[in-house]
Design a protein around this motif. Sequence first.
Motif, short mmCIF file in Angstrom:
data_model
loop_
_atom_site.label_atom_id
_atom_site.label_comp_id
_atom_site.label_asym_id
_atom_site.label_seq_id
_atom_site.Cartn_x
_atom_site.Cartn_y
_atom_site.Cartn_z
N ILE A 150 4.37 88.54 -30.57
CA ILE A 150 5.16 87.39 -31.03
C ILE A 150 5.51 87.53 -32.51
CG2 ILE A 150 3.27 85.83 -31.66
CD1 ILE A 150 4.85 83.62 -30.17
N CYS A 151 4.63 88.15 -33.29
CA CYS A 151 4.94 88.37 -34.72
C CYS A 151 6.07 89.38 -34.89
CB CYS A 151 3.69 88.85 -35.46
SG CYS A 151 2.47 87.54 -35.72
N ILE A 152 6.11 90.40 -34.02
CA ILE A 152 7.21 91.36 -34.08
C ILE A 152 8.54 90.66 -33.85
CG2 ILE A 152 8.27 93.27 -32.80
CD1 ILE A 152 5.49 94.46 -32.45
N ALA A 153 8.55 89.71 -32.92
CA ALA A 153 9.79 88.97 -32.64
C ALA A 153 10.21 88.16 -33.88
CB ALA A 153 9.58 88.05 -31.44
N TRP A 154 9.25 87.54 -34.55
CA TRP A 154 9.60 86.77 -35.76
C TRP A 154 10.00 87.68 -36.92
CZ3 TRP A 154 4.93 83.52 -34.15
CH2 TRP A 154 5.36 82.39 -33.44
N ILE A 155 9.40 88.85 -36.99
CA ILE A 155 9.82 89.83 -38.00
C ILE A 155 11.28 90.20 -37.77
CG2 ILE A 155 9.54 92.26 -38.70
CD1 ILE A 155 6.51 91.87 -38.38
N ASN A 156 11.64 90.39 -36.50
CA ASN A 156 13.05 90.67 -36.19
C ASN A 156 13.96 89.58 -36.73
OD1 ASN A 156 12.51 93.03 -34.88
ND2 ASN A 156 12.74 92.20 -32.82
N TYR A 157 13.55 88.33 -36.50
CA TYR A 157 14.39 87.21 -36.95
C TYR A 157 14.57 87.25 -38.47
CZ TYR A 157 16.16 82.57 -37.88
OH TYR A 157 16.94 81.53 -38.33
N ILE A 158 13.47 87.44 -39.19
CA ILE A 158 13.55 87.49 -40.66
C ILE A 158 14.45 88.64 -41.11
CG2 ILE A 158 12.22 87.88 -42.77
CD1 ILE A 158 9.84 86.51 -41.39
N ASN A 159 14.27 89.79 -40.51
CA ASN A 159 15.05 90.96 -40.90
C ASN A 159 16.54 90.75 -40.63
OD1 ASN A 159 13.16 92.66 -41.97
ND2 ASN A 159 12.69 93.70 -40.05
N LEU A 160 16.84 90.24 -39.44
CA LEU A 160 18.25 90.04 -39.10
C LEU A 160 18.88 88.94 -39.95
CD1 LEU A 160 18.08 90.35 -35.21
CD2 LEU A 160 19.03 92.00 -36.82
N ALA A 161 18.12 87.88 -40.21
CA ALA A 161 18.67 86.78 -41.01
C ALA A 161 18.95 87.22 -42.44
CB ALA A 161 17.69 85.60 -41.01
N THR A 162 18.04 87.97 -43.04
CA THR A 162 18.25 88.40 -44.43
C THR A 162 19.27 89.53 -44.51
OG1 THR A 162 16.31 89.84 -44.24
CG2 THR A 162 15.97 87.69 -45.22
N ALA A 182 10.75 95.39 -30.81
CA ALA A 182 10.99 96.07 -32.10
C ALA A 182 12.35 96.76 -32.10
CB ALA A 182 9.87 97.08 -32.36
N CYS A 183 12.72 97.32 -30.95
CA CYS A 183 14.02 97.99 -30.86
C CYS A 183 15.18 97.00 -30.95
CB CYS A 183 14.11 98.79 -29.56
SG CYS A 183 13.09 100.28 -29.60
N PHE A 184 14.99 95.78 -30.42
CA PHE A 184 16.02 94.75 -30.59
C PHE A 184 16.30 94.54 -32.07
CE2 PHE A 184 15.21 92.22 -26.42
CZ PHE A 184 15.87 93.22 -25.72
N GLY A 185 15.23 94.44 -32.84
CA GLY A 185 15.39 94.24 -34.28
C GLY A 185 16.06 95.41 -34.95
N LEU A 186 15.64 96.62 -34.55
CA LEU A 186 16.22 97.82 -35.14
C LEU A 186 17.70 97.94 -34.78
CD1 LEU A 186 15.29 100.18 -36.89
CD2 LEU A 186 14.86 101.47 -34.80
N LEU A 187 18.03 97.57 -33.55
CA LEU A 187 19.42 97.60 -33.13
C LEU A 187 20.26 96.64 -33.98
CD1 LEU A 187 21.48 98.63 -30.99
CD2 LEU A 187 20.87 96.62 -29.62
N GLY A 188 19.76 95.44 -34.19
CA GLY A 188 20.48 94.46 -35.00
C GLY A 188 20.62 94.92 -36.43
N LEU A 189 19.54 95.46 -36.99
CA LEU A 189 19.59 95.91 -38.40
C LEU A 189 20.56 97.06 -38.57
CD1 LEU A 189 15.84 95.75 -39.47
CD2 LEU A 189 17.71 94.36 -40.35
N SER A 190 20.52 98.00 -37.62
CA SER A 190 21.44 99.14 -37.75
C SER A 190 22.89 98.69 -37.59
CB SER A 190 21.10 100.22 -36.71
OG SER A 190 21.20 99.71 -35.40
N ALA A 191 23.12 97.68 -36.74
CA ALA A 191 24.48 97.15 -36.58
C ALA A 191 24.96 96.52 -37.86
CB ALA A 191 24.49 96.11 -35.44
N TYR A 192 24.13 95.74 -38.53
CA TYR A 192 24.54 95.10 -39.79
C TYR A 192 24.64 96.11 -40.92
CZ TYR A 192 24.67 90.42 -37.97
OH TYR A 192 25.03 89.31 -37.26
N ASN A 193 23.81 97.15 -40.86
CA ASN A 193 23.92 98.22 -41.86
C ASN A 193 25.28 98.89 -41.74
OD1 ASN A 193 22.97 100.13 -43.85
ND2 ASN A 193 22.69 101.59 -42.18
N VAL A 194 25.70 99.15 -40.51
CA VAL A 194 27.01 99.76 -40.27
C VAL A 194 28.12 98.81 -40.74
CG1 VAL A 194 28.63 100.46 -38.46
CG2 VAL A 194 26.25 101.24 -38.39
N LEU A 195 27.96 97.51 -40.40
CA LEU A 195 28.97 96.52 -40.78
C LEU A 195 29.17 96.47 -42.29
CD1 LEU A 195 30.84 94.21 -39.77
CD2 LEU A 195 28.90 92.66 -40.14
#
Length: 813
Positions: A310-322, A702-715
Motif C-alpha cells: 500500500i505504501c508503494i501505491a502512495w509513493i506512486n501517487y506522490i511521484n506522479l503528482a509532483t 511499482a511499474c504503474f508508477g514507473l510507467l507514469g513517471l516515464s510518460a511525464y518525463n517524455v512529455l
Amino acid sequence: MFFNHLRIAFRNIIKRKGYSFLNIAGLTIGMSCCLLIFHYVSYERSFDRFEPKAGQIVRVRLDSYQKGVLAYKSATSYPAIGPTMKRDFPEVEKFCRLIDDNLLLSNEAKDIKFTENKGYYADPASIDLFNLQFLKGNQLTALTGPDKIVLSESMAHKYFGNEDALGKTLINRSGDHVQPFQITGIYKDFPENSHLILNYLVSYSTLQKEMILSGDSSNASETAWGWYDFYVYIQLKPGADYKMLESKLPAFANKYMNSQEWAVKNNHRSELHLIPLSDIHLYSNYNQEAEANGNGRAVAFLFLIAIFIICIAWINYINLATARSVERAKEVGVRKVLGALRGTLIRQFLMESFLLNGISLILSLAVFYILLHPFDLFTGRDHYTGLTLNSRYWIYFLGLFAIGTLISGVYPAFVLSGFKPGVVLKGSFKNSGSGLFLRKSLIVVQFITSVVLIAGTIVVYQQVNYMRNQSLGADISQTIILKGPHTLGDSVYKQVFQPFKTEVLKQPSIKSIAASSSVPGDEIYWTNGSRRLGSGQSAVTLYNLGVDFDFIPAYKIEMAAGKNFSESFGMVKKSVILNQNAASLLGFKNPEDAINQKIVRNHDTLTIVGVTANFHQLGLQKMIDPMIILPRPEIAEFYSLKINGSNAAQSITTLKQIWARFFPKDPFDYFFLDESFGQQYKADMLFGKVFGIFSFLAILIACFGLLGLSAYNVLQRTREIGIRKVLGASVNSILVLLSKDFLRLILVSFFLAIPVGWILMSQWLEDYAFRIHIGWWVFGIAGAIALMIAIATIVIQAMKAATSNPVTSLRSE
C-alpha cells in the motif's frame, strides 16, 4: 466552497484519464492486497483468542538437557507438574492435563465404528478452562469419575445421527479389552482457530483405571516426573503475571525433577517454560505439538508486505503528482493572479487526493469482498469466509488509509500551491532539485522493495522445493498405509496376521507389506532412556521404532554398518538397530564400532546388530532424532504396503475385501504415505504461493508508477527530443537518453536491496533445521528481473517519443 473543490477535482480526474487510471489502479490493487493479507494475518493471529480467559492461561513446556547438552524441547511435560504447581504457587487458580490416545469407538446397536485420534483424556477442569459450550449434560460433573466421555456435536451426530446421544454408550476396543464409555455431555463443535482439535474428551480418572487393569498400580498419571507426554495448562488468578511465575520455575524444577536420583546419576536436567495460550499456534513448534502450528515469522513477513504494497501505491501517487508539477504550474499561476490564496489551492489539491483515494477505497472494498471466498479456498480455509476482519485490523487499515492519504496528498499540495505566478507565467519554471531528489529517492525505495520481494520469492520456492525433493533416506513412494487392527488380542492376532499377510502378497499389485509402530511423517512419542553397558556413561533419550523383519528393506533404508533383523537370530528380541545419531549419542565414533556392543534399555541388556544411515522420520523442518529400532514382528499399529503400477484404486478395493475377511470388527482405514508426509510442508507451500502472488502485485504497482513517471518525463522533454532528432540523433541514442536516469536508480536499488534481502531471508530460514544456503545468484536474478521489467516499462514510452515526427513537437516554435 467544498462542492466547488469537489467539482474541480472531478474535472481534473476526467480530464487526465491516463494519470487517473494509473493512480486509481495502483491504489485499488494496493488496498485490496492489504485487506486480503490483513484478513489472512487476522485469522492466523486469532487462534485461541476466543477463550474468555485466554490472557490468564498458559501451557507448560519442557526442555531436557542430557550430559549438559540440549536434547529436545517438548510441548508436553510431566503429569505431576499441574497438581504440584497448584499446591506450591498461590497465583495458580486451576490446571488441567490432556494426553491423547487412539480409540476404536463403536456404536454397537448401529454397527458404526471409527478409529478416533482427535481427543484426549482430560481433567474435569478442562471443560471450564477451554470454555466448552455444553448443549446437553452437566459440565460440572461430566468428567468426574471413570468411564465417562463428552462429545462434540458433530461427533455425536456421527455415531447417533439425530438421536439424543446423552446417556448412551460408546464402546472402545483394544485387543481383548472392551471399555464402555458413558456419554455425559454434548458440546458445540470446538472452534477451528484453536491449536487443539477437541472432538471428544474422556475423563482423566479413566486413564488411571486402565493402567491398573494393565497391571500398573504406580499412579503414574498423577505422580510421574519422567513420563512427559502430557499437555499441562495453567490458569492464573486475575492480575497474576506469567513471567513472574516462570521466574520461579528453575527452583521448582531443581526441587522436584533435577534432584531426583536418576536425573543426578545420568546428568539429566529439566527446564520448564510457560507459553501463553494465544501464542501457541504461531510461536510454539516443539516436539509433540498437538497439531501442526503456524509460523509467526512468516505471518509477520506477510503483514510487512501488506504495508509495503500500500505504501508503494502512495509513493506512486506522490511521484506522479509532483512530476506533473510543470503541467499544473500554469494553472496555479493563473489562479493565483486571479486572487486564489495558497490555503485554497492546498485544499483543492487535498480534495483531489482524497477523491482519488476514496474512489480507490470503494473499489478495493468491492474487490476484497469479491475475492474473499476464493482467497480463503486458495489458502486452504474453505470453512472461514467471514465478511469482516477482526476489528483491530480494520482499525489498522483505516488508520493506515487516513495517514497514507493525508501524507500522499499533503506533499504534492504544498509543492504545487507554492509556485510563484511571475516565474511560472514567464515560462521559466522548472522542476525543483528537491522535488527531483524526492522522486528519485522514492523510486529507489520502490525498487529496493521489489528486488527484496523477488529474491524472497525465489528463496521461499527454493526452500520448499529443497524440502520436498531432498532424499529422506527412506523410500516413501508408491506406499499405502493401513492403520492396524485394535480388536484382536495378542494370541489371536498372531494367528490372523500371517494368513492376512500371505493373502495380501498374493495380489500382483502388492510388492511387500511391513508392520511398524510408526511410519515416516508420524511423530514418535515412544521414548526411553538407554545407555552403553559397562561404560559408566549416563542414559540418553532415544526415540523407539518397533518394526517387523520387512520394514527396513521395504523402505530401502541404508545400513551404515551391520545387518537387518532376521528370524534366524537367536533371541531376536534382545537385538536392536540404531540410527547414526543414536550411535553417536551413545559415544560410538563410527557405526562399525557399535556392532555387537551392548546397551541397557529399561533394565534389559540388548545387542546392537546394525546401524542405519540417518533417515528423516519427519519433514526437513525438524532435526533427525536419535532412534532405536526394535524387533517387534507382532506390532500392529501400521502396515506399509508397497504397490506396483498406477491402479491404486483397484488395489484399495481388493485390500478392503481382504481386510473385511480377516479383521471384520475393525474399520478399513488407509492413506497414501507421500501425500500424508507432504502435509508437513503444506504451510510452507502456502506461504510461498501467497508470498509470490503479493510480491508480483507489489512489483506491478511499482511499474504503474514507473510507467507514469516515464510518460511525464517524455512529455516534459518533447521539444528537446524533436530538436535532437532534427539535428540527427538516432532512435537508440534517444532511448538511452530517456532511460539512463531510471536505470541508474534501479541499479542503486539493486545494490541497496542485497543486504536487506539477505538479512530478512536468513532470519526466515532460521526456522528450518535443514535449509538452503542463499546464493549470490538469487539477488542477481532478482535484480535482472526487476531491471527487465523496468526497461520494458520505460521503453514503451521512450520508443513512442523516439519514433515520433519531430515536426509535431516543434510546430509551436
